[in-house]
Design a protein around this motif. Structure first.
Motif, PDB file in Angstrom:
ATOM      1  N   ASP A   1      49.765  10.454   0.508  1.00  0.00           N
ATOM      2  CA  ASP A   1      49.023  10.050  -0.581  1.00  0.00           C
ATOM      3  C   ASP A   1      47.889  11.095  -0.992  1.00  0.00           C
ATOM      4  OD1 ASP A   1      50.755   8.363  -1.055  1.00  0.00           O
ATOM      5  OD2 ASP A   1      49.824   6.655  -0.126  1.00  0.00           O
ATOM      6  N   ASP A   2      47.262  11.823   0.076  1.00  0.00           N
ATOM      7  CA  ASP A   2      46.181  12.222   0.019  1.00  0.00           C
ATOM      8  C   ASP A   2      46.557  13.907  -0.270  1.00  0.00           C
ATOM      9  OD1 ASP A   2      46.997  13.419   2.578  1.00  0.00           O
ATOM     10  OD2 ASP A   2      45.218  12.666   3.515  1.00  0.00           O
ATOM     11  N   GLY A   3      47.636  14.302  -0.445  1.00  0.00           N
ATOM     12  CA  GLY A   3      48.132  15.671  -0.857  1.00  0.00           C
ATOM     13  C   GLY A   3      48.146  16.580   0.229  1.00  0.00           C
ATOM     14  N   ARG A   4      47.915  15.896   1.602  1.00  0.00           N
ATOM     15  CA  ARG A   4      48.165  16.943   2.706  1.00  0.00           C
ATOM     16  C   ARG A   4      49.567  17.336   3.174  1.00  0.00           C
ATOM     17  NH1 ARG A   4      45.899  15.041   7.531  1.00  0.00           N
ATOM     18  NH2 ARG A   4      45.985  12.999   6.516  1.00  0.00           N
ATOM     19  N   GLY A   5      49.860  18.320   3.458  1.00  0.00           N
ATOM     20  CA  GLY A   5      51.069  18.656   3.999  1.00  0.00           C
ATOM     21  C   GLY A   5      51.115  18.177   5.580  1.00  0.00           C
ATOM     22  N   ASP A   6      52.275  18.293   6.161  1.00  0.00           N
ATOM     23  CA  ASP A   6      52.305  17.823   7.709  1.00  0.00           C
ATOM     24  C   ASP A   6      51.975  19.008   8.379  1.00  0.00           C
ATOM     25  OD1 ASP A   6      53.289  16.962   9.986  1.00  0.00           O
ATOM     26  OD2 ASP A   6      55.171  16.611   9.437  1.00  0.00           O
ATOM     27  N   VAL A   7      51.041  18.604   9.465  1.00  0.00           N
ATOM     28  CA  VAL A   7      50.337  19.696  10.232  1.00  0.00           C
ATOM     29  C   VAL A   7      51.403  20.161  11.152  1.00  0.00           C
ATOM     30  CG1 VAL A   7      49.518  18.085  12.054  1.00  0.00           C
ATOM     31  CG2 VAL A   7      48.304  20.188  11.751  1.00  0.00           C
TER      32      VAL A   7
ATOM     33  N   GLY B   1      43.535  38.737  14.879  1.00  0.00           N
ATOM     34  CA  GLY B   1      44.612  39.006  14.170  1.00  0.00           C
ATOM     35  C   GLY B   1      44.366  39.773  12.954  1.00  0.00           C
ATOM     36  N   PRO B   2      45.274  40.286  12.230  1.00  0.00           N
ATOM     37  CA  PRO B   2      45.249  41.185  10.931  1.00  0.00           C
ATOM     38  C   PRO B   2      44.478  40.272   9.867  1.00  0.00           C
ATOM     39  CG  PRO B   2      47.341  41.328  11.505  1.00  0.00           C
ATOM     40  CD  PRO B   2      46.699  40.142  12.504  1.00  0.00           C
ATOM     41  N   GLU B   3      43.632  41.013   9.064  1.00  0.00           N
ATOM     42  CA  GLU B   3      42.747  40.345   8.189  1.00  0.00           C
ATOM     43  C   GLU B   3      43.720  39.533   7.023  1.00  0.00           C
ATOM     44  OE1 GLU B   3      39.868  41.992   4.572  1.00  0.00           O
ATOM     45  OE2 GLU B   3      39.534  42.208   6.458  1.00  0.00           O
ATOM     46  N   GLU B   4      44.714  40.399   6.856  1.00  0.00           N
ATOM     47  CA  GLU B   4      45.618  39.824   5.672  1.00  0.00           C
ATOM     48  C   GLU B   4      46.370  38.499   6.115  1.00  0.00           C
ATOM     49  OE1 GLU B   4      47.145  43.058   7.443  1.00  0.00           O
ATOM     50  OE2 GLU B   4      45.299  43.961   6.298  1.00  0.00           O
ATOM     51  N   ASP B   5      46.527  38.441   7.408  1.00  0.00           N
ATOM     52  CA  ASP B   5      47.294  37.291   7.943  1.00  0.00           C
ATOM     53  C   ASP B   5      46.009  36.066   7.957  1.00  0.00           C
ATOM     54  OD1 ASP B   5      49.443  38.497   8.659  1.00  0.00           O
ATOM     55  OD2 ASP B   5      49.090  38.624  10.747  1.00  0.00           O
ATOM     56  N   LEU B   6      44.947  36.271   8.236  1.00  0.00           N
ATOM     57  CA  LEU B   6      44.002  35.341   7.937  1.00  0.00           C
ATOM     58  C   LEU B   6      43.910  34.830   6.717  1.00  0.00           C
ATOM     59  CD1 LEU B   6      41.888  33.700   9.478  1.00  0.00           C
ATOM     60  CD2 LEU B   6      40.152  35.459   9.211  1.00  0.00           C
ATOM     61  N   TRP B   7      43.539  35.564   5.878  1.00  0.00           N
ATOM     62  CA  TRP B   7      43.579  35.225   4.325  1.00  0.00           C
ATOM     63  C   TRP B   7      44.836  34.651   4.011  1.00  0.00           C
ATOM     64  CZ3 TRP B   7      39.237  34.970   2.043  1.00  0.00           C
ATOM     65  CH2 TRP B   7      38.242  35.925   2.014  1.00  0.00           C
ATOM     66  N   ALA B   8      46.066  34.936   4.321  1.00  0.00           N
ATOM     67  CA  ALA B   8      47.192  34.097   4.064  1.00  0.00           C
ATOM     68  C   ALA B   8      47.074  32.728   4.610  1.00  0.00           C
ATOM     69  CB  ALA B   8      48.688  34.868   4.423  1.00  0.00           C
ATOM     70  N   ALA B   9      46.776  32.593   5.761  1.00  0.00           N
ATOM     71  CA  ALA B   9      46.636  31.280   6.647  1.00  0.00           C
ATOM     72  C   ALA B   9      45.627  30.257   5.869  1.00  0.00           C
ATOM     73  CB  ALA B   9      46.174  31.510   8.075  1.00  0.00           C
ATOM     74  N   LEU B  10      44.432  30.951   5.525  1.00  0.00           N
ATOM     75  CA  LEU B  10      43.399  30.168   4.925  1.00  0.00           C
ATOM     76  C   LEU B  10      43.807  29.697   3.566  1.00  0.00           C
ATOM     77  CD1 LEU B  10      40.189  32.235   5.899  1.00  0.00           C
ATOM     78  CD2 LEU B  10      40.690  30.017   6.717  1.00  0.00           C
ATOM     79  N   GLY B  11      44.551  30.599   2.685  1.00  0.00           N
ATOM     80  CA  GLY B  11      45.247  30.255   1.466  1.00  0.00           C
ATOM     81  C   GLY B  11      46.210  29.244   1.484  1.00  0.00           C
ATOM     82  N   HIS B  12      46.996  28.993   2.552  1.00  0.00           N
ATOM     83  CA  HIS B  12      47.761  28.089   2.727  1.00  0.00           C
ATOM     84  C   HIS B  12      47.516  26.784   3.120  1.00  0.00           C
ATOM     85  CE1 HIS B  12      51.114  26.090   5.152  1.00  0.00           C
ATOM     86  NE2 HIS B  12      51.633  26.093   3.860  1.00  0.00           N
ATOM     87  N   LEU B  13      46.288  26.960   4.193  1.00  0.00           N
ATOM     88  CA  LEU B  13      45.754  25.665   4.475  1.00  0.00           C
ATOM     89  C   LEU B  13      45.007  24.864   3.395  1.00  0.00           C
ATOM     90  CD1 LEU B  13      44.687  27.063   8.124  1.00  0.00           C
ATOM     91  CD2 LEU B  13      46.112  25.094   7.754  1.00  0.00           C
ATOM     92  N   VAL B  14      44.408  25.685   2.601  1.00  0.00           N
ATOM     93  CA  VAL B  14      43.649  25.138   1.431  1.00  0.00           C
ATOM     94  C   VAL B  14      44.512  24.599   0.355  1.00  0.00           C
ATOM     95  CG1 VAL B  14      42.201  25.884  -0.750  1.00  0.00           C
ATOM     96  CG2 VAL B  14      41.660  26.715   1.381  1.00  0.00           C
ATOM     97  N   SER B  15      45.922  25.387   0.214  1.00  0.00           N
ATOM     98  CA  SER B  15      46.838  25.061  -0.657  1.00  0.00           C
ATOM     99  C   SER B  15      47.410  23.549  -0.252  1.00  0.00           C
ATOM    100  CB  SER B  15      47.865  26.059  -0.954  1.00  0.00           C
ATOM    101  OG  SER B  15      48.542  26.171  -0.161  1.00  0.00           O
ATOM    102  N   VAL B  16      47.498  23.415   0.799  1.00  0.00           N
ATOM    103  CA  VAL B  16      48.174  22.130   1.531  1.00  0.00           C
ATOM    104  C   VAL B  16      47.251  21.116   1.684  1.00  0.00           C
ATOM    105  CG1 VAL B  16      50.369  23.059   2.078  1.00  0.00           C
ATOM    106  CG2 VAL B  16      48.384  22.865   3.630  1.00  0.00           C
ATOM    107  N   ASN B  17      45.994  21.272   1.210  1.00  0.00           N
ATOM    108  CA  ASN B  17      44.694  20.332   1.411  1.00  0.00           C
ATOM    109  C   ASN B  17      44.105  20.021   2.836  1.00  0.00           C
ATOM    110  OD1 ASN B  17      42.808  18.830   0.127  1.00  0.00           O
ATOM    111  ND2 ASN B  17      44.031  17.056  -0.048  1.00  0.00           N
ATOM    112  N   HIS B  18      44.537  21.094   3.878  1.00  0.00           N
ATOM    113  CA  HIS B  18      44.142  20.805   5.194  1.00  0.00           C
ATOM    114  C   HIS B  18      42.605  21.392   5.321  1.00  0.00           C
ATOM    115  CE1 HIS B  18      47.664  18.980   7.275  1.00  0.00           C
ATOM    116  NE2 HIS B  18      48.258  20.280   6.943  1.00  0.00           N
ATOM    117  N   LEU B  19      42.269  22.267   4.492  1.00  0.00           N
ATOM    118  CA  LEU B  19      40.766  23.208   4.328  1.00  0.00           C
ATOM    119  C   LEU B  19      40.409  22.858   3.142  1.00  0.00           C
ATOM    120  CD1 LEU B  19      41.302  26.034   6.788  1.00  0.00           C
ATOM    121  CD2 LEU B  19      40.463  23.715   7.535  1.00  0.00           C
TER     122      LEU B  19
END
Length: 80
Positions: A5-11, A46-64
């Motif tokens: 219900d809080d919009g978070r994806g499954d870890v 890790g590569p900067e692009e991978d870090l940006w992608a991970a952060l973007g995904h974690l924000v989009s699924v409401n973990h961060l």
């Protein structure tokens, strides 16, 4: 993706790298801080692009959440 219900994806659906980024932010957040990109890059590696992608995904699924000071945990159901 199964979402609560809080919009978070499954870890369990996170990649190993995303989970490492999440756990690194959690460590910094529990001390009352926010994890800026440079600190995360130094701690996680890790590569900067991978870090940006991970952060973007974690924000989009409401973990961060992204704040002016850096990344902090989104809603979570575990005690610090």
């Amino acid at each position: 993706m199964d979402e609560r219900d809080d919009g978070r994806g499954d870890v369990q659906e996170l990649s190993d790298f995303e989970l490492t980024v999440y756990e690194t932010v959690a460590e910094i957040d529990k001390e009352g801080g926010a994890a800026d990109f440079d600190t995360l890059g130094r701690l996680v590696g890790g590569p900067e692009e991978d870090l940006w992608a991970a952060l973007g995904h974690l924000v989009s699924v409401n973990h961060l959440h992204s704040t002016p000071k850096g990344y902090v945990l989104g809603p979570h159901d575990w005690a610090p």
